[in-house]
Design an enzyme around this catalytic site. Structure first.
Site, PDB file in Angstrom:
ATOM      1  N   LYS A 116       0.994  -1.059  -0.009  1.00  0.00           N
ATOM      2  CA  LYS A 116       0.065  -0.230  -0.092  1.00  0.00           C
ATOM      3  C   LYS A 116       0.888   1.297  -0.088  1.00  0.00           C
ATOM      4  O   LYS A 116       0.370   2.227  -0.476  1.00  0.00           O
ATOM      5  CB  LYS A 116      -0.845   0.005   1.238  1.00  0.00           C
ATOM      6  CG  LYS A 116      -2.106  -0.785   0.960  1.00  0.00           C
ATOM      7  CD  LYS A 116      -3.210  -0.273   2.121  1.00  0.00           C
ATOM      8  CE  LYS A 116      -4.605  -0.939   1.880  1.00  0.00           C
ATOM      9  NZ  LYS A 116      -5.496  -0.822   3.008  1.00  0.00           N
ATOM     10  N   LYS A 198      -4.537  -7.554  -8.185  1.00  0.00           N
ATOM     11  CA  LYS A 198      -5.885  -7.635  -7.424  1.00  0.00           C
ATOM     12  C   LYS A 198      -6.889  -6.833  -7.957  1.00  0.00           C
ATOM     13  O   LYS A 198      -6.463  -5.506  -8.124  1.00  0.00           O
ATOM     14  CB  LYS A 198      -5.586  -7.443  -6.114  1.00  0.00           C
ATOM     15  CG  LYS A 198      -6.149  -8.583  -5.130  1.00  0.00           C
ATOM     16  CD  LYS A 198      -5.644  -8.109  -3.636  1.00  0.00           C
ATOM     17  CE  LYS A 198      -5.932  -6.930  -3.099  1.00  0.00           C
ATOM     18  NZ  LYS A 198      -6.050  -6.722  -1.763  1.00  0.00           N
ATOM     19  N   LYS A 201     -11.119  -2.366  -4.254  1.00  0.00           N
ATOM     20  CA  LYS A 201     -12.011  -1.052  -4.388  1.00  0.00           C
ATOM     21  C   LYS A 201     -11.129   0.413  -4.256  1.00  0.00           C
ATOM     22  O   LYS A 201     -11.976   1.407  -4.281  1.00  0.00           O
ATOM     23  CB  LYS A 201     -12.856  -1.206  -3.176  1.00  0.00           C
ATOM     24  CG  LYS A 201     -12.338  -1.323  -1.728  1.00  0.00           C
ATOM     25  CD  LYS A 201     -13.842  -1.277  -0.600  1.00  0.00           C
ATOM     26  CE  LYS A 201     -13.544  -2.325   0.349  1.00  0.00           C
ATOM     27  NZ  LYS A 201     -12.750  -1.733   1.544  1.00  0.00           N
TER      28      LYS A 201
HETATM   29  P1  AMP Z   1     -11.032  -4.664   1.585  1.00  0.00           P
HETATM   30  O1  AMP Z   1     -11.462  -4.148   0.410  1.00  0.00           O
HETATM   31  O2  AMP Z   1      -9.488  -4.705   1.771  1.00  0.00           O
HETATM   32  O3  AMP Z   1     -11.754  -3.696   2.689  1.00  0.00           O
HETATM   33  O4  AMP Z   1     -11.405  -6.421   1.861  1.00  0.00           O
HETATM   34  C1  AMP Z   1     -12.818  -6.736   2.522  1.00  0.00           C
HETATM   35  C2  AMP Z   1     -12.511  -8.158   2.282  1.00  0.00           C
HETATM   36  O5  AMP Z   1     -12.613  -8.631   0.949  1.00  0.00           O
HETATM   37  C3  AMP Z   1     -11.436  -8.857   2.890  1.00  0.00           C
HETATM   38  O6  AMP Z   1     -11.981 -10.280   3.281  1.00  0.00           O
HETATM   39  C4  AMP Z   1     -10.622  -9.163   1.724  1.00  0.00           C
HETATM   40  O7  AMP Z   1      -9.818 -10.442   1.823  1.00  0.00           O
HETATM   41  C5  AMP Z   1     -11.540  -9.543   0.712  1.00  0.00           C
HETATM   42  N1  AMP Z   1     -10.836  -9.149  -0.618  1.00  0.00           N
HETATM   43  C6  AMP Z   1     -10.629  -7.801  -1.006  1.00  0.00           C
HETATM   44  N2  AMP Z   1     -10.094  -7.756  -2.256  1.00  0.00           N
HETATM   45  C7  AMP Z   1     -10.422  -9.028  -2.475  1.00  0.00           C
HETATM   46  C8  AMP Z   1      -9.866  -9.936  -3.929  1.00  0.00           C
HETATM   47  N3  AMP Z   1      -9.395  -9.167  -4.956  1.00  0.00           N
HETATM   48  N4  AMP Z   1     -10.375 -11.076  -4.315  1.00  0.00           N
HETATM   49  C9  AMP Z   1     -10.903 -11.763  -3.134  1.00  0.00           C
HETATM   50  N5  AMP Z   1     -11.298 -11.309  -1.810  1.00  0.00           N
HETATM   51  C10 AMP Z   1     -10.929  -9.940  -1.530  1.00  0.00           C
END
Ligand code: AMP
Ligand code: TRP
Length: 330
Positions: A116, A198, A201
């Site tokens: 990050k 990846k 968001k």
């Molecule tokens: P975040 O977007 O980092 O807040 O992630 C929220 C949840 O979504 C966490 O459990 C992450 O591991 C999952 N997650 C985020 N990006 C991915 C991705 N590209 N593929 C699968 N799971 C994801």
């Protein structure tokens, strides 16, 4: 608590637009657990402020994220849904763990912080560096055994395990040792335009991801624009077919089918035909998801969060007090 009932805890940051990768990797696991286990799902707003946030937008995203939990099938009677900052035991425990559980050498290993911040480590907030300790506090407060997440969170859950063991070794049996659970297909969904990266968001290019609240026809268009691999054929192979394998994972995750089955059904399809079938699945998924999302008002959600706060607080406070007592604070 019933026999064999496990405690499940997970959370998502109310930042950016939640997307189909968040759904496939994390959210889609949650409703399946709530009939058997005691599930606690948290909107982790104190995690979100580790990078600068617009206050108005943060407030809006908290409600949006809770509504997304409900639209994904979380039942607020069976499960606890709450906002992290409503239960101050989280930040209190994080501080204690900073002192008695976590080491600088642990945090220096965290790959997400390195990814990050890149070249800008020195200007990152201390909170961003320390965030895995707050996450450990979230998990450990509830006696959690199961943490359903995407692959990128495994390292953080392992840190929570290490911290729990360290504290237990010194102060007795305070914490349960948690375990990350990831999906077989779809623990790591990749960007639609670049399958080496990846789906995220926080991506600036909106065409890399499909947001859960994108208009269904926009979701369809993004699939039709997604990159494919240079050779033909629909099969699963991450090295040889990274783009198609990713689309297969998305298809499986949103269409409730196994990748193996999809490969069988599409073995004679060209890319255009395959993408069209996937675009149908994505469009239908978004229509159904958003119907459910729109059936909740902001007032509904605020009430649910308020009830969740009370239920979560009781559980959290008990373990926090046990630890405070063990270390001589009370
Ligand atoms: P975040 O977007 O980092 O807040 O992630 C929220 C949840 O979504 C966490 O459990 C992450 O591991 C999952 N997650 C985020 N990006 C991915 C991705 N590209 N593929 C699968 N799971 C994801
Ligand atoms: N760190 C997680 C993410 O960014 C969110 C999170 C915070 C979490 N606390 C948690 C996930 C506890 C599972 C359990 O995705």
């Amino acid at each position: 608590m019933e026999k064999d009932e496990k405690i499940v805890f997970s959370g998502i940051q109310p930042s950016g637009k939640l997307n189909i990768a968040n759904y496939i990797g994390a959210l889609s696991q949650w409703p399946n657990l709530q009939d058997e286990d005691k599930c606690i799902f948290c909107v982790v707003d104190y995690h979100a402020i580790t990078v600068k946030k617009n206050p108005k937008e943060l407030r809006k995203r908290v409600i949006e994220t809770a509504k997304i939990y409900l639209a994904a099938g979380i039942d607020s009677e069976k499960s606890i849904i709450f906002k992290q900052s409503d239960v101050s035991a989280h930040t209190e425990l994080a501080w204690i763990l900073n002192c008695i559980g976590a080491r600088i050498s642990d945090l220096n290993k965290m790959t997400q912080f390195k990814d990050k911040t890149g070249e800008n480590k020195e200007s990152a907030s201390v909170g961003l560096y320390d965030y895995p300790v707050l996450m450990a506090a979230d998990i450990l407060l509830y006696g959690t055994e199961v943490v359903p997440v995407g692959e990128d969170q495994i390292q953080h859950v392992e840190l929570a395990r290490d911290i729990a063991k360290r504290v237990n070794n010194t102060y007795g049996d305070i914490f349960t040792i948690p375990k990350a659970v990831v999906k077989k297909d779809g623990a790591r969904i990749m960007s639609l335009l670049d399958p080496s990266k990846k789906m995220s968001k926080s991506d600036e290019n909106e065409n890399n991801a499909i947001a859960l609240l994108d208009k269904p026809e926009v979701g369809r268009k993004k699939i039709m624009k997604a990159v494919t691999d240079s050779n033909t054929g629909i099969y699963f192979n991450l090295e040889d077919k990274p783009a198609i394998s990713n689309l297969l994972n998305i298809y499986a995750g949103l269409g409730n089918r196994e990748v193996k089955r999809l490969v069988k059904d599409h073995k004679d399809s060209g890319y255009g035909e395959f993408k069209n079938a996937l675009a149908d699945v994505v469009e239908n998924f978004l229509i159904t998801f958003q119907e459910k999302y729109n059936s909740y008002s902001d007032e509904n959600v605020l009430e649910i969060l308020e009830k969740g706060k009370e239920r979560a607080e009781k559980i959290a406070q008990e373990r926090l007090n046990k630890l405070k007592n063990a270390i001589g604070i009370i």
